[in-house]
Design a protein around this motif. Structure first.
Motif, PDB file in Angstrom:
ATOM      1  N   ALA B  71       7.670 -81.930 -40.042  1.00 46.01           N
ATOM      2  CA  ALA B  71       8.486 -81.119 -41.080  1.00 46.01           C
ATOM      3  C   ALA B  71       8.251 -81.277 -42.516  1.00 46.01           C
ATOM      4  N   LEU B  72       7.413 -82.329 -42.992  1.00 45.88           N
ATOM      5  CA  LEU B  72       7.284 -82.643 -44.168  1.00 45.88           C
ATOM      6  C   LEU B  72       6.107 -82.261 -44.585  1.00 45.88           C
ATOM      7  N   VAL B 133      12.194 -75.868 -32.638  1.00 47.91           N
ATOM      8  CA  VAL B 133      12.585 -76.695 -33.672  1.00 47.91           C
ATOM      9  C   VAL B 133      12.928 -77.971 -33.295  1.00 47.91           C
ATOM     10  N   ILE B 134      12.239 -79.077 -33.552  1.00 49.52           N
ATOM     11  CA  ILE B 134      12.308 -80.357 -32.919  1.00 49.52           C
ATOM     12  C   ILE B 134      13.291 -81.283 -33.983  1.00 49.52           C
ATOM     13  N   THR B 135      14.376 -81.780 -33.555  1.00 48.14           N
ATOM     14  CA  THR B 135      15.283 -82.555 -34.589  1.00 48.14           C
ATOM     15  C   THR B 135      15.254 -84.102 -34.309  1.00 48.14           C
ATOM     16  N   ASP B 136      15.963 -84.907 -34.892  1.00 49.14           N
ATOM     17  CA  ASP B 136      16.204 -86.119 -34.644  1.00 49.14           C
ATOM     18  C   ASP B 136      16.803 -86.334 -33.299  1.00 49.14           C
ATOM     19  N   ARG B 137      17.573 -85.341 -32.672  1.00 51.21           N
ATOM     20  CA  ARG B 137      18.303 -85.306 -31.501  1.00 51.21           C
ATOM     21  C   ARG B 137      18.176 -84.406 -30.651  1.00 51.21           C
ATOM     22  N   ARG B 138      17.590 -83.528 -30.606  1.00 46.32           N
ATOM     23  CA  ARG B 138      17.113 -82.413 -29.648  1.00 46.32           C
ATOM     24  C   ARG B 138      16.268 -81.443 -30.067  1.00 46.32           C
ATOM     25  N   GLN B 139      15.946 -80.515 -29.101  1.00 43.29           N
ATOM     26  CA  GLN B 139      15.095 -79.411 -29.522  1.00 43.29           C
ATOM     27  C   GLN B 139      15.810 -78.334 -29.439  1.00 43.29           C
ATOM     28  N   ILE B 140      15.573 -77.352 -30.278  1.00 40.57           N
ATOM     29  CA  ILE B 140      16.065 -75.918 -30.617  1.00 40.57           C
ATOM     30  C   ILE B 140      15.193 -74.970 -30.472  1.00 40.57           C
ATOM     31  N   GLY B 148      21.861 -66.578 -39.179  1.00 39.16           N
ATOM     32  CA  GLY B 148      22.581 -65.814 -40.097  1.00 39.16           C
ATOM     33  C   GLY B 148      21.935 -66.074 -41.372  1.00 39.16           C
ATOM     34  N   LEU B 149      22.483 -65.328 -42.529  1.00 41.71           N
ATOM     35  CA  LEU B 149      21.863 -65.536 -44.000  1.00 41.71           C
ATOM     36  C   LEU B 149      22.101 -66.904 -44.526  1.00 41.71           C
ATOM     37  N   PHE B 150      20.999 -67.733 -44.612  1.00 41.32           N
ATOM     38  CA  PHE B 150      20.967 -68.997 -45.128  1.00 41.32           C
ATOM     39  C   PHE B 150      21.561 -69.852 -44.171  1.00 41.32           C
ATOM     40  N   ALA B 151      21.681 -69.485 -42.792  1.00 44.77           N
ATOM     41  CA  ALA B 151      22.478 -70.473 -41.818  1.00 44.77           C
ATOM     42  C   ALA B 151      21.454 -70.477 -40.573  1.00 44.77           C
ATOM     43  N   THR B 152      21.709 -71.731 -40.089  1.00 47.32           N
ATOM     44  CA  THR B 152      21.050 -72.447 -38.928  1.00 47.32           C
ATOM     45  C   THR B 152      21.858 -73.122 -38.081  1.00 47.32           C
ATOM     46  N   ALA B 153      21.318 -73.521 -36.834  1.00 52.32           N
ATOM     47  CA  ALA B 153      22.114 -73.875 -35.765  1.00 52.32           C
ATOM     48  C   ALA B 153      22.271 -75.536 -35.976  1.00 52.32           C
ATOM     49  N   LEU B 154      21.504 -76.006 -37.237  1.00 52.64           N
ATOM     50  CA  LEU B 154      21.652 -77.278 -37.440  1.00 52.64           C
ATOM     51  C   LEU B 154      23.125 -77.862 -37.452  1.00 52.64           C
ATOM     52  N   VAL B 163       7.969 -79.021 -35.997  1.00 51.76           N
ATOM     53  CA  VAL B 163       8.148 -77.725 -35.428  1.00 51.76           C
ATOM     54  C   VAL B 163       7.089 -77.637 -34.436  1.00 51.76           C
ATOM     55  N   ALA B 164       7.025 -77.044 -32.968  1.00 48.42           N
ATOM     56  CA  ALA B 164       6.114 -77.052 -32.220  1.00 48.42           C
ATOM     57  C   ALA B 164       6.059 -75.571 -31.991  1.00 48.42           C
ATOM     58  N   PHE B 165       4.585 -75.100 -32.488  1.00 52.83           N
ATOM     59  CA  PHE B 165       4.190 -73.690 -32.153  1.00 52.83           C
ATOM     60  C   PHE B 165       3.570 -73.533 -30.863  1.00 52.83           C
ATOM     61  N   PRO B 166       3.840 -72.776 -30.004  1.00 55.49           N
ATOM     62  CA  PRO B 166       2.933 -72.530 -28.714  1.00 55.49           C
ATOM     63  C   PRO B 166       1.875 -71.850 -29.393  1.00 55.49           C
ATOM     64  N   VAL B 167       0.531 -72.395 -29.043  1.00 56.34           N
ATOM     65  CA  VAL B 167      -0.591 -71.562 -29.463  1.00 56.34           C
ATOM     66  C   VAL B 167      -0.838 -70.053 -28.712  1.00 56.34           C
ATOM     67  N   PRO B 168      -1.068 -69.083 -29.506  1.00 57.15           N
ATOM     68  CA  PRO B 168      -0.921 -68.123 -28.984  1.00 57.15           C
ATOM     69  C   PRO B 168      -2.535 -67.483 -28.660  1.00 57.15           C
ATOM     70  N   ARG B 169      -2.673 -66.500 -27.780  1.00 54.25           N
ATOM     71  CA  ARG B 169      -4.243 -66.094 -27.748  1.00 54.25           C
ATOM     72  C   ARG B 169      -4.688 -65.550 -29.068  1.00 54.25           C
TER      73      ARG B 169
END
Lengths: 791, 267, 158
Positions: B71-72, B133-140, B148-154, B163-169
């Protein structure tokens, strides 16, 4: 030319301190016991101030004082004056409403200052400013020029019904009407010159200091003209005699006109310094700058050009609405009149011209001079109109211009709008620019652009401008309330070094170098032995400052006169030492020589003798070697030239990119080609900025909707190409150096070239018009609209 | 800026605990989004919890078929990372186009994602690649992350760690930037994944969105012409003085086609 | 109030300031290093650019507290004993400055570029400088200066 004199591309002397981070800009200055001022500004475009309750703010930590309009009225502070009286068509005076430093009963634009908080820290001042409770009675506002002239528009000043400040004209209406009556062709165009913000990277700042022991004031201010500020404060606003007021403009980070004017903040901090008994410092934030620095341009015009069957210009008729903003700024009245309409002949032989200008108040920030100040508005109108004429007549744009450019044998050329051009060669600059851009191979480049899916366009502008302001008597006759001469003092030091004191001010133009070059040229003294002092009223003779590309033409000429006086006095001393008569001596390459002999005295020896006058004509000549001169120009100067632009337009997105710029300017004698090129580059960037990127946006209610760099697009390095700059020199005929001035040429010549290029690129798609700034969406819409019409 | 208390915890747990303790607190990563907000006084946190000491959150590594970016990790780091350049070069391109050089030296993936600016670039990549998105307590999952606008599920005290990005073709990102702010007016991230074509758009709406009709058409034939006749309705889009909704709708078509070209290398 | 220690131009400083203090304020007001300038309030203009731990950063968009323990280089720290850094010399040689206000930030930004890309193309320079505004020069000479400064830095001077 010596290696360090006129024409030498010497590196700048002033650079060292800037490169080392040791510049002395106003905000860099910290004085003992310094306090900080924050202004409370209106967030309404138009409102009555019903009540100001500062009681909570006054009790806040660190707060020394809160001042409002009532306080400055009680102390008799005068309103900020307008320096140029314009008369209406009927001879009556323009409406001249007062411009108080803090709002008196009403606010008239977003940003209008209502109160000033002084505290021991900036944070405390800001916090306290938020605690001032102001009750406004909000009124409808006229936020846009076009709306302000409509019937029933909200009125900014009761004394200016219809928001009209003045209704002015110039030229010959009868001759012009006759020209149109016999014209084979008439070309008409409506156009807007968009409102822009100068945005020097250094925000404005001011520090006021009061010395109780001497009952005297010092003001440090980001100004282009400290003496003018002192005069205005002395005579009109602060009412303190000039010998008790020192104004210092230290290093200033760019001005472009916006730092000419006498602003409320510098007056307020000076006055407040005595009130609180400590220095008071104010520095603008950028968002504050957007609502308090004067803006530029903002004209709506209708123009008509009459031509004969062969394309010779017969007459020009122009009607312009010019936005002044809510208040008359120091030179705001002059910009859309004498600095604009007198340029409407351009570089053309135009036998009949008539122009009318209505200046209009709106509930917006005041508008005043910005790089070019009236001349960009004139050249934009003319060059757009001439291009349209070419299209309408089916003539080549370049050939139509050639047909009408003033010929070399026509100089001095008296225009139909007051100005007389001394000299120029518009054909030479046209040819030079065409060669520089490689016009012969344009079609090849156009085809290559097309291969990449881009529409290439070629745009031309042949312009002239009038600067080197100004002959005092002429300016006075036209309503200026100031003289526009310049002053220089040359102090030769006993060991031969020279200190120059100039009334001009350098805020990027390199005077510490170019003026030293003049001394090197005339006296044969090394550049390193010359120091140029500017910006401090306690050190320099009275001067009018730097704007209107006047420093070299007027200030440099004053310096040349002073240097002549030094040489003359030196001649008398040398004659004494050489036991000859002054008439037998010549001064050349730093030496006084008895003509036809090898009996020589070096300047350094003469200098020393002047201060140690043992072997000296003491009966007839005073010791010392220090001379002062004032120079009042005989005429304006008239740089001019050709600006060429090639653009590539992406028809899918509407993005226009300037891919090549070639300009040929005649700026008269060139003192330092490196500095002249730099001035050209800077002007071109601002001109391209206005044409493609920049616009101050107000909504109909007078709210500024893009008052930060997030929304106001300043051109960046990636937005601009390299510039090809060439010069053709026809020396100015009426000043000692032959210099014309270069600082504003880029901003004047290039905007119409950019727009003409875009229209040229889009002509195959049926687009015939474009406005500034030519944003991607605007271009895209023009293409879509043309498609619909054609479909 | 209104006053706040400044904390510099040494561990993720300490950081989370501080936010849990202070309702008005905010995490501070690179500060390139948050500090401008604070300077304009658009937010007034009581506490700022700096993540600067959490060096373990700067790692970038390939983990099987996923690219894990801490994340950093700064935008500059991601732009220049050999791992990113090899696995998902479109991500390196995207990171290299965020803001300007100075912003990229400080701004972070986690900070950008948590801030959820509708014109930020990273959200287009997260949605375009179907990242987690991997956080300190779960994966989203990304599609559940931006709400939403400036809004997340955090949750208020929840910290993104990676953040885990699946590698695409293959993938590509094409951005049409706002000329003054350099944020995306329209940014299109396109990816050819095992599950088909994914196409995500940032800058044009209140949050990043996919366009199912575009994806379906490109799934049938991966050429720019496949998008002919397909549009996103302007009514769903942002509009402002720089770019109206109608113009953005048009740009979406243009930039999406250019993204296809960038993806396939075929005009 | 927070107490922070930072190294600025190879000199350590310990000072106390409110947590809301920006790095640029510490530099200009506490340490009186006024070569770093403030030109805007939305982190666009880059006049405040310094190096933090070797990388160019807008000091107006960093809290002083974030710089605790960091090594900062400002424009004042570039020259050695009065001798100009090659980038500073190049700006003079090529007239890359006029009013000088954007210049410190421009130079700090340019030296970071040249550390990473020792021979940058014109295109690279123009794009790297997107975070630095100049109103005077039109950038033409700045680009020349940066490329010349890069050559000077490659020449082993620094």
């Amino acid at each position: 030319m010596t290696t360090e004199g006129i024409g030498a591309a010497v590196l700048r002397k002033e650079d060292r301190r800037f490169l080392l981070g040791k510049g002395n800009y106003t905000d860099d200055i910290t004085l003992p016991q310094q306090t900080y001022a924050v202004f409370v500004r209106s967030m309404y475009a138009h409102a009555r101030i019903e009540k100001i309750d500062a009681s909570v703010a006054l009790a806040a930590p660190g707060v020394l004082a809160v001042f409002t309009g009532a306080d400055i009225a009680a102390d008799g502070l005068g309103p900020l004056p307008c320096g140029w009286l314009i008369k209406n068509k009927d001879g009556s005076n323009m409406v001249e409403p007062p411009h108080a430093a803090l709002a008196q009963g009403k606010v008239r634009h977003v940003g209008d200052p209502v109160a000033m908080v002084v505290a021991t820290s900036k944070a405390e001042a800001r916090a306290a400013a938020g605690l001032i409770d102001i009750t406004y009675d909000v009124l409808p506002a006229a936020g846009r020029l076009a709306d302000a002239v409509k019937p029933a528009a909200p009125v900014v000043w009761d004394e200016a019904p219809g928001n009209l400040c003045y209704d002015w004209h110039i030229g010959d209406p009868a001759a012009t009407a006759a020209a149109f009556a016999r014209a084979a062709h008439v070309v008409e165009l409506e156009l807007t010159n968009n409102r822009v913000a100068p945005n020097a990277i250094e925000p404005r700042a001011a520090i006021g200091v009061y010395d109780m022991a001497g009952d005297a004031y010092t003001l440090y201010t980001t100004s282009q003209n400290p003496h003018m500020i002192r005069l205005l404060m002395s005579a009109f606003t602060l009412h303190v005699p000039e010998h008790k007021l020192r104004v210092v403009a230290p290093d200033v980070g760019g001005g472009f006109g916006s730092k000419i004017f006498h602003y409320a903040e510098e007056l307020m901090v000076t006055w407040a310094a005595k009130k609180v008994g400590r220095p008071v410092k104010w520095t603008a934030d950028r968002s504050e700058a957007f609502i308090s620095d004067a803006h530029g341009r903002d004209h709506i015009s209708r123009a008509r050009l009459a031509l004969d069957a062969k394309g010779k210009f017969l007459g020009l008729q122009v009607s312009t609405l010019a936005n002044l903003g809510a208040y008359l700024s120091t030179f705001g009245s002059a910009v859309p009149t004498y600095l604009y309409a007198t340029l409407l002949s351009g570089p053309y032989d135009l036998p009949a011209i008539y122009a009318e200008v209505k200046a209009v108040f709106t509930h917006t920030v005041p508008i005043d001079a910005y790089r070019g100040a009236g001349r960009p508005e004139a050249s934009y109108l003319l060059e757009r109109l001439v291009d349209k004429a070419a299209r309408q007549l089916g003539m080549d744009r370049i050939e139509l211009r050639r047909k009408n450019l003033i010929r070399v044998d026509q100089f001095p050329y008296q225009t139909q709008v007051a100005l007389q051009y001394d000299t120029g060669n518009y054909q030479a600059t046209l040819d030079l620019a065409l060669e520089q851009i490689g016009y012969a191979h344009y079609d090849k480049r156009k085809a290559e652009s097309a291969k990449r899916g881009k529409l290439r366009g070629f745009g031309i502008s042949t312009y002239i401008e009038a600067c080197g302001i100004a002959p005092s008597a002429i300016a006075g006759a036209l309503g200026a309330r100031a003289g526009l001469y310049e002053a220089a003092a040359v102090r030769v030091n006993p060991t031969g070094s020279v200190t120059v004191f100039t009334g001009t001010h350098s805020h990027g133009q390199g005077h510490e170098t170019t003026f030293a070059q003049l001394v090197a040229e005339k006296l044969g003294v090394a550049l390193d032995a010359v120091d140029v002092v500017h910006g401090d009223t306690s050190r320099i003779p009275f001067g009018m400052g730097t704007y209107g590309s006047r420093s070299a033409a007027v200030g440099g000429s004053a310096l040349m006169k002073a240097l002549d006086k030094v040489i003359d006095k030196g001649k008398k001393i040398a004659a004494h030492l050489l036991e000859a008569s002054p008439g037998d001596l010549e001064f050349k390459d730093g030496n006084y020589r008895v003509v036809g002999t090898d009996r020589v005295k070096a300047f350094a020896e003469i200098a020393f003798t002047a201060y140690v006058p043992h072997n000296y004509p003491i009966e007839t000549l005073e010791p010392g070697l220090e001379e002062q001169a004032y120079y009042d120009p005989k005429n304006f100067t008239f740089p001019g030239g050709t600006h060429l632009v090639e653009v590539e337009v992406d028809p899918e997105t509407g993005v226009a990119e300037v891919v090549d710029v070639a300009v040929a300017d005649d700026v008269g004698t060139i003192i330092n080609p490196m500095i002249v090129d730099g001035q050209a580059h800077g002007g071109l960037a601002q001109g391209i900025g206005q044409a493609l990127y920049e616009e101050v946006r107000y909504d109909a209610e007078g709210q500024l909707t893009n008052g930060s760099f997030m929304d106001y697009c300043m051109p960046r390095a990636a937005d601009l190409p390299n510039f090809k700059v060439g010069n053709h020199v026809t020396p100015c005929t009426h000043n000692p150096i032959g210099v014309k001035g270069v600082g504003e040429c880029g901003a004047i010549g290039v905007p119409p070239a950019v727009i003409n290029a875009i229209i040229d690129a889009l002509t195959p798609l049926g687009v015939t018009d474009m406005s500034m700034p030519a944003t991607p969406e605007k271009i895209w819409r023009a293409i879509q609209d043309a498609k619909k019409k054609g479909a | 800026m209104k006053d706040f208390a400044f904390h510099r915890p040494a561990t993720v747990q300490d950081a989370v605990a501080l936010l849990r303790e202070h309702d008005g607190g905010k995490f501070l990563a690179g500060g390139q989004s948050l500090l401008p907000v604070l300077k304009l006084e658009l937010a007034e946190p009581s506490d700022l919890v700096s993540l600067a000491q959490l060096k373990e959150l700067r790692d970038i590594r390939l983990d099987g078929d996923k690219l894990l970016i801490g994340a950093l990790a700064t935008h500059d780091q991601v732009h220049r990372s050999p791992e990113v350049g090899k696995a998902i070069p479109a991500l390196a391109t995207l990171a290299g186009g965020i803001g300007d050089a100075q912003v990229r030296n400080r701004g972070t993936l986690g900070g950008s994602v948590a801030h959820a600016d509708p014109a930020a670039d990273y959200p287009a990549a997260l949605i375009g690649l179907g990242a987690t998105v991997i956080t300190d307590r779960r994966q989203i999952a990304a599609e559940n992350f931006f709400t939403g606008l400036f809004a997340t599920a955090l949750a208020h005290d929840e910290l993104i760690t990676a953040v885990a990005f699946p590698v695409p073709r293959r993938a590509a990102y094409v951005k049409f930037a706002h000329r003054a702010s350099k944020y995306a007016l329209v940014g299109v991230f396109i990816a050819e994944t095992a599950g088909g074509i994914r196409l995500a758009i940032t800058g044009a709406g209140v949050k990043v969105f996919r366009v199912a009709s575009f994806e379906a058409a490109l799934g049938k034939k991966l050429v720019p012409e496949a998008l002919d006749g397909l549009t996103v309705p302007p009514a769903d889009l942002n509009g402002d003085a720089e770019a109206s909704a109608e113009y953005r709708a048009h740009l979406i078509g243009v930039i999406a086609r250019r993204a296809v070209v960038a993806l396939t290398g075929k005009p | 109030m927070a107490t922070i220690t930072l190294k600025v131009n190879r000199q350590a400083h310990t000072l106390t300031c409110a947590p809301t203090t920006l790095l640029v304020e510490v530099l200009r007001e506490h340490l009186r290093l006024t070569g770093t300038h403030v030109g805007c309030d939305t982190s666009q203009c880059g006049a405040c650019t310094v190096h933090v731990d070797g990388k160019s950063v807008k000091s107006c968009t960093m809290l002083a507290a974030e710089a605790d323990g960091a090594e900062i280089t400002t424009i004042e720290g570039l020259a050695t004993g009065g001798e100009l850094h090659p980038m500073q010399a190049a700006f003079r040689e090529h007239h890359g400055l006029q009013c000088g206000f954007c210049t410190p930030g421009m130079i700090m930004s340019a030296t970071d570029l040249c550390q990473r890309s020792p021979d940058p193309s014109e295109h690279e320079v123009r794009h790297w400088l997107e975070g630095n505004l100049c109103r005077c020069t039109g950038y033409h000479n700045i680009v020349k200066a940066v490329r010349a400064g890069a050559a000077g830095m490659r020449g082993g001077k620094r």
